[in-house]
Design a protein around this motif. Sequence first.
Motif, short mmCIF file in Angstrom:
data_model
loop_
_atom_site.label_atom_id
_atom_site.label_comp_id
_atom_site.label_asym_id
_atom_site.label_seq_id
_atom_site.Cartn_x
_atom_site.Cartn_y
_atom_site.Cartn_z
N LEU A 1 23.31 -16.85 -12.07
CA LEU A 1 23.97 -15.56 -11.88
C LEU A 1 25.40 -15.66 -11.38
N GLY A 2 25.79 -16.84 -10.90
CA GLY A 2 27.12 -16.96 -10.31
C GLY A 2 27.24 -16.25 -8.98
N HIS A 3 26.12 -16.06 -8.30
CA HIS A 3 26.06 -15.37 -7.01
C HIS A 3 25.19 -16.18 -6.06
N THR A 4 25.27 -15.85 -4.79
CA THR A 4 24.24 -16.24 -3.84
C THR A 4 23.27 -15.07 -3.73
N PRO A 5 22.06 -15.28 -3.21
CA PRO A 5 21.15 -14.14 -3.04
C PRO A 5 21.75 -13.02 -2.21
N MET A 6 22.49 -13.37 -1.14
CA MET A 6 23.04 -12.32 -0.28
C MET A 6 24.24 -11.62 -0.91
N LEU B 1 16.54 -21.58 -4.11
CA LEU B 1 16.90 -20.22 -4.54
C LEU B 1 18.41 -20.06 -4.60
N GLN B 2 19.11 -20.58 -3.60
CA GLN B 2 20.58 -20.50 -3.60
C GLN B 2 21.14 -21.17 -4.86
N PRO C 1 16.27 -4.92 6.02
CA PRO C 1 17.13 -6.02 6.51
C PRO C 1 16.61 -7.38 6.07
N ILE C 2 16.61 -7.64 4.76
CA ILE C 2 16.06 -8.89 4.23
C ILE C 2 17.10 -10.01 4.31
N THR C 3 16.61 -11.25 4.34
CA THR C 3 17.44 -12.44 4.37
C THR C 3 17.11 -13.34 3.18
N THR C 4 17.95 -14.34 2.96
CA THR C 4 17.67 -15.30 1.89
C THR C 4 16.31 -15.95 2.08
N GLU C 5 15.98 -16.27 3.34
CA GLU C 5 14.71 -16.93 3.62
C GLU C 5 13.53 -16.03 3.24
N LEU D 1 27.01 -1.62 15.34
CA LEU D 1 26.09 -2.54 14.69
C LEU D 1 24.66 -2.39 15.18
N ALA D 2 24.48 -2.10 16.47
CA ALA D 2 23.13 -2.01 17.03
C ALA D 2 22.30 -0.96 16.31
N ALA D 3 22.96 0.02 15.70
CA ALA D 3 22.25 1.09 15.01
C ALA D 3 22.11 0.82 13.51
N GLN D 4 22.53 -0.36 13.05
CA GLN D 4 22.51 -0.65 11.62
C GLN D 4 21.72 -1.94 11.36
N PRO D 5 20.41 -1.85 11.20
CA PRO D 5 19.58 -3.06 11.05
C PRO D 5 19.94 -3.89 9.83
N LEU D 6 20.42 -3.28 8.75
CA LEU D 6 20.80 -4.07 7.57
C LEU D 6 21.95 -5.00 7.90
N ALA D 7 22.95 -4.48 8.59
CA ALA D 7 24.12 -5.29 8.93
C ALA D 7 23.75 -6.36 9.95
N VAL D 8 22.90 -6.02 10.91
CA VAL D 8 22.46 -6.98 11.92
C VAL D 8 21.77 -8.17 11.24
N ALA D 9 20.84 -7.89 10.35
CA ALA D 9 20.10 -8.96 9.67
C ALA D 9 21.03 -9.84 8.84
N HIS D 10 22.00 -9.22 8.17
CA HIS D 10 22.94 -9.99 7.36
C HIS D 10 23.75 -10.94 8.23
N LEU D 11 24.26 -10.44 9.37
CA LEU D 11 25.06 -11.29 10.25
C LEU D 11 24.22 -12.41 10.87
#
Length: 344
Positions: free
Chosen positions: A261-266, A253-254, A236-240, A180-190
């Motif tokens: 759309l029947g989705h959340t932003p994430m 936004l949520q 690594p974007i977030t809902t905020e 995970l430390a090498a994956q900024p997209l996954a880090v931001a999502h978590l």
Amino acid sequence: MGKVLLANRPLFRSTDLDEVREQVARVFCPHRLDLAGDHSLLSARFNSAQLGSVRISYLDYAAAVRIEPGELESFYLVQIPLAGRSLIRCGDQEIVSTPELASLPSPTEYLDMRWAAGCPQLIVKFERAAVERALEQLLDAPLDRPLVFDLGLDLSTGWARAWRGMADLIVREAEHDDGLAAQPLAVAHLESAMLSSLLTMQPSTYRERLLAPTPPALPKVVGRAVEFIREHAHEPITTEQVARAVAVSGRSLQEGFRRHLGHTPMSYLREVRLDRVHEELAAGDPARCTVTGVAARWGFLHQGRFAAAYRARYGLPPSATLRGDRAEGGRHSEDRAEGGRYPR
């Protein structure tokens, strides 16, 4: 006592009380630390890793100790005993923390703890500034009083059990240098998922306001958010961050995404990233490209769940796309939204 976590991320081991106090203070804050039982049992071990704005740590004193930091001031903690129990007093709240009941001390409340002998803990540290920014974005308003959580966090059921699963995932990935430390997209999502869960689900001084109804974002605002997500899906974007980009609150936004759309932003972001994985695999050279590498680059770390989602979308496993096989029965993400297509 069980497995030592984050063994590949050691900060120190020591039987010297003064050294232990000094080293722990470097990561957290200055504090009182006294032995409360057999002094010969002291054999402290501290392992720790920083991932984004979240720090995950394994701390074991072995001996019984009293820890008195006072007000933490600049950070929140979730402390999870891996064995044994600890008495936690924070402000006017008091709990006996166990592996089923974590503690969540708030930085503006006076903290005093007594860990029993044989009570190693997994500690998740969030910077106060990050927590308060996320809360302000959810509220679309500045804070008018400190955020104070209920001290006890029941990990045995519901959302908190899932939250513990996310903490365990961070630990597992931090135990691998290429994780995970090498994956900024996954880090931001978590990070975003863990913070949002705490803010919206754990009782606090703001939970009533967070649960109050909020008007959904208008379709045109949702459309702008969709464009922003598609343009920045590699970041690594977030809902905020999405909400700030289109000038609405995170909750608005949520609600707009759910209604239109029947989705959340994430979840929509994950759909877009799944499309990008598909595109890379379809254009990839099997001799140089791997499914695991492409998936991880786009933030998909759990290979089982990724493969299931991919097959549900495209009708074949990701490895088949990489080999050049044709899909049978798969549906592209643009046809999965309510009304036939996502806004473009």
